[in-house]
Design a protein around this motif. Structure first.
Motif, PDB file in Angstrom:
ATOM      1  N   THR A  62      48.979  51.344  22.821  1.00  0.00           N
ATOM      2  CA  THR A  62      48.522  52.412  23.703  1.00  0.00           C
ATOM      3  C   THR A  62      47.588  51.901  24.868  1.00  0.00           C
ATOM      4  N   THR A  81      52.313  57.503  21.259  1.00  0.00           N
ATOM      5  CA  THR A  81      52.436  55.880  20.626  1.00  0.00           C
ATOM      6  C   THR A  81      51.845  55.567  19.616  1.00  0.00           C
ATOM      7  N   GLY A  84      57.416  52.335  17.859  1.00  0.00           N
ATOM      8  CA  GLY A  84      56.394  52.502  18.774  1.00  0.00           C
ATOM      9  C   GLY A  84      56.379  51.439  19.787  1.00  0.00           C
ATOM     10  N   ALA A 120      56.296  52.542  23.627  1.00  0.00           N
ATOM     11  CA  ALA A 120      55.308  51.839  24.871  1.00  0.00           C
ATOM     12  C   ALA A 120      55.960  51.095  25.834  1.00  0.00           C
TER      13      ALA A 120
END
Length: 273
Positions: free
Chosen positions: A11, A143, A154, A158
């Protein structure tokens, strides 16, 4: 603990991409309409592909596991359109394309010197910063949850968000830079908007620890809604704006290029599971 740090790291990287977009705007020609069209088209392709080929399928699997085939698919469908509806509702209260478009006009330097022009550009930049900061918060939450559930998914999300955040950074920094003449202020605005992504991850972590009991079902609903949000953003916002500043064939070429790059990256990531 390592999983949590990995999810937070994703993130943070996604949020920092907004600042990268700001740097691109400061050290390249901010009014390059073809460049912005390419970025938006490519981003739309990435978002559409990952929404249907990865996130929607993961949501389907999670909801059928939690609630069974029939009920799970019903919840999946409803959550998908809830995501679209929520994004449409949010869109009514955020600055629209007519405000963002002002930064793309070839404004002569002498006109920018006028006080009222600078004030208007600054207002546009501030409005864009607020809008993108609000938009980035749920992206961070999404995320983080995705990375905790499936690290490969993930990473895919991203990547999509990084690509999407770069043109957003341009939308923030260009008007602020032209209004104030300060690269520092323009960059700090981008960085501030991007940092709401790890803030969203923190909220997601707190939810996982203290609130969410049925994690499989909850994640399935979140992912289905996220797929709807991504499709809405790509079709309603990114593609129309890209079409305004690039020719149709250019937009379609980079749209499918975005899909292709995302498809190849997901295939490669499968071998690392």
């Amino acid at each position: 603990m390592n999983d949590v740090l990995f999810a937070f790291s994703l993130t943070l990287i996604a949020g920092l991409a907004t600042g990268i977009g700001g740097l691109v705007a400061l050290f390249s020609k901010a009014t390059n309409k073809r460049f912005l069209s390419v970025c938006l088209s490519f981003s739309a392709g990435v978002m559409i592909y990952i929404a249907f080929a990865e996130i929607f399928l993961e949501a389907h699997e999670a909801l059928e596991y939690a609630y069974g085939d029939g009920v799970g698919y019903l919840i999946l469908t409803v959550a998908f359109f809830v995501g679209i509806g929520l994004m449409a509702l949010v869109d009514r209260f955020l600055p629209h394309d007519d405000e963002i478009e002002e930064l793309l006009e070839d404004i002569p330097q002498e006109e920018l010197a006028a006080r009222n022009e600078k004030r208007e550009l600054k207002r546009t930049g501030v409005s864009s910063t607020i809008a993108i900061a609000i938009h980035n918060f749920p992206e961070g939450l999404i995320t983080f949850l995705a990375a905790m559930h499936d690290p490969i998914m993930g990473i895919g999300i991203a990547i999509a968000i990084v690509i999407h955040n770069i043109p957003e950074g341009i939308a923030v920094s260009a008007p602020i830079y032209h209004a104030t003449g300060s690269k520092r202020k323009a960059f700090l605005a981008c960085a501030g908007a991007g940092l709401t992504e790890p803030l969203g991850a923190l909220v997601a972590w707190l939810l996982l620890r203290n609130v969410l009991a049925d994690i499989e079902g909850a994640l399935g609903m979140v992912f289905a809604a996220v797929a709807g949000v991504m499709v809405y953003v790509a079709i309603h916002q990114l593609l129309p704006t890209a079409q305004k500043y690039g020719k149709h064939h250019l937009v379609m070429r980079w749209l499918f290029a975005g899909m292709g790059v995302m498809a190849v990256s997901l295939v490669i990531l499968e071998f690392f599971k």
